[in-house]
Design a protein around this motif. Structure first.
Motif, PDB file in Angstrom:
ATOM      1  N   SER A  83      53.777  19.006  -4.726  1.00 19.78           N
ATOM      2  CA  SER A  83      52.347  19.300  -4.621  1.00 19.78           C
ATOM      3  C   SER A  83      52.014  19.727  -3.216  1.00 19.78           C
ATOM      4  N   ASP A 123      46.649  17.824  -3.160  1.00 17.05           N
ATOM      5  CA  ASP A 123      47.362  18.127  -4.399  1.00 17.05           C
ATOM      6  C   ASP A 123      46.585  19.131  -5.249  1.00 17.05           C
ATOM      7  N   ARG A 127      42.844   9.947  -9.818  1.00 19.03           N
ATOM      8  CA  ARG A 127      43.831   9.814  -8.758  1.00 19.03           C
ATOM      9  C   ARG A 127      43.511   8.649  -7.816  1.00 19.03           C
ATOM     10  N   LYS A 144      50.760   7.710  -3.692  1.00 19.49           N
ATOM     11  CA  LYS A 144      49.813   8.282  -4.644  1.00 19.49           C
ATOM     12  C   LYS A 144      50.165   7.870  -6.064  1.00 19.49           C
ATOM     13  N   ASN A 162      54.312  14.717  -0.622  1.00 18.99           N
ATOM     14  CA  ASN A 162      54.291  15.879  -1.514  1.00 18.99           C
ATOM     15  C   ASN A 162      55.278  15.792  -2.664  1.00 18.99           C
ATOM     16  N   ILE A 175      50.285  22.319  -8.024  1.00 17.72           N
ATOM     17  CA  ILE A 175      51.250  21.376  -8.580  1.00 17.72           C
ATOM     18  C   ILE A 175      52.348  22.146  -9.298  1.00 17.72           C
ATOM     19  N   SER A 210      42.262  15.343  -1.044  1.00 15.25           N
ATOM     20  CA  SER A 210      43.676  15.319  -1.402  1.00 15.25           C
ATOM     21  C   SER A 210      44.212  16.735  -1.433  1.00 15.25           C
TER      22      SER A 210
END
Length: 240
Positions: free
Chosen positions: A238, A38, A138, A151, A207, A41, A36
């Motif tokens: 993200s 992310d 997640r 997500k 995102n 953040i 991922s």
């Protein structure tokens, strides 16, 4: 002679069949899915105080900004799920209407003094900064294409207070006239809890997400001020 020819034919056919078989074992290439993205953040939101008494006059847009860097660890058994942990800072600014909060007071409790009938600041706020360690569970619907995926994440964050201060700008009289155009700032953590635990959640696509957090622990120390628990919600970006 016929036997020799026949035997030679059999040997040639056998060699031809054997040559079609590759005795080398080729392992199947491992399929690895990208993690991922992310990792970085950034959160922009509105913060408010749950449990605020009617005697405390807040006003305006109470801003919050959070920034974290997180490490993501996908589950080997199911790449749609992962766990993440990281570190970062969160800041919150809560504004008051014709109210003075004297955090430098030597009183045994924190007073929120109504100053509508006397001199007061046009703008007055309490600002806090926490160093935090968030953890998340997640879910990523499409881990092969993180930028085009639904997500969702739930988790918590543990923080320690780095700074707490008040800031007043432009002293006015009760009629709203300017008495003195200056800025005053006071710093102290005396009335504030030094540590904070918050529950977190977010949902989004690509995102961009919406997020929310709720402080389980009160903002102020027990017995020194009202039992107030901040909560925040807003948008999140993200990447990386």
């Amino acid at each position: 002679m016929r036997r020799i020819v026949f035997t030679g034919f059999i040997l040639i056919a056998a060699l031809h069949v054997f040559a079609q078989k590759d005795s080398t074992v080729h392992p199947k290439p491992a399929v690895t899915l990208p993690r991922s993205n992310d990792h970085l953040i950034l959160q922009f939101g509105y913060t408010a105080w749950n449990g605020t008494p009617d005697t405390i006059n807040t006003s305006g847009f109470h801003r919050a900004f959070n920034a974290y860097f997180m490490f993501d660890f996908p589950f080997k058994s199911n790449p749609h799920f992962s766990a993440a942990i990281g570190a970062g800072v969160s800041t919150e600014n809560v504004y008051f209407d014709k109210t003075i909060v004297d955090i430098k007071s030597t009183s045994s409790s924190l007073q929120f003094r109504d100053a509508s009938d006397t001199n007061h600041f046009k703008k007055f706020k309490i600002a806090t900064t926490f160093l935090e360690a968030p953890v998340e569970l997640r879910y990523n619907a499409n881990p092969e294409n993180n930028n085009k995926s639904f997500k969702i994440a739930v988790g918590a964050k543990i923080g320690t207070l780095l700074n707490a201060h008040t800031k007043g700008k432009e002293l006015q009289n009760k009629g709203g006239g300017t008495v003195n155009d200056y800025i005053t700032k006071e710093n102290t953590k005396r009335f504030f809890n030094q540590n904070r635990i918050s529950l977190t959640g977010r949902i989004g696509y690509g995102n961009l997400s919406i997020f929310g957090s709720y402080a389980v622990t009160p903002l102020f120390k027990e017995g020194l001020a009202p039992t107030i628990r901040p909560f925040t919600f807003g948008i999140m970006l993200s990447g990386l």
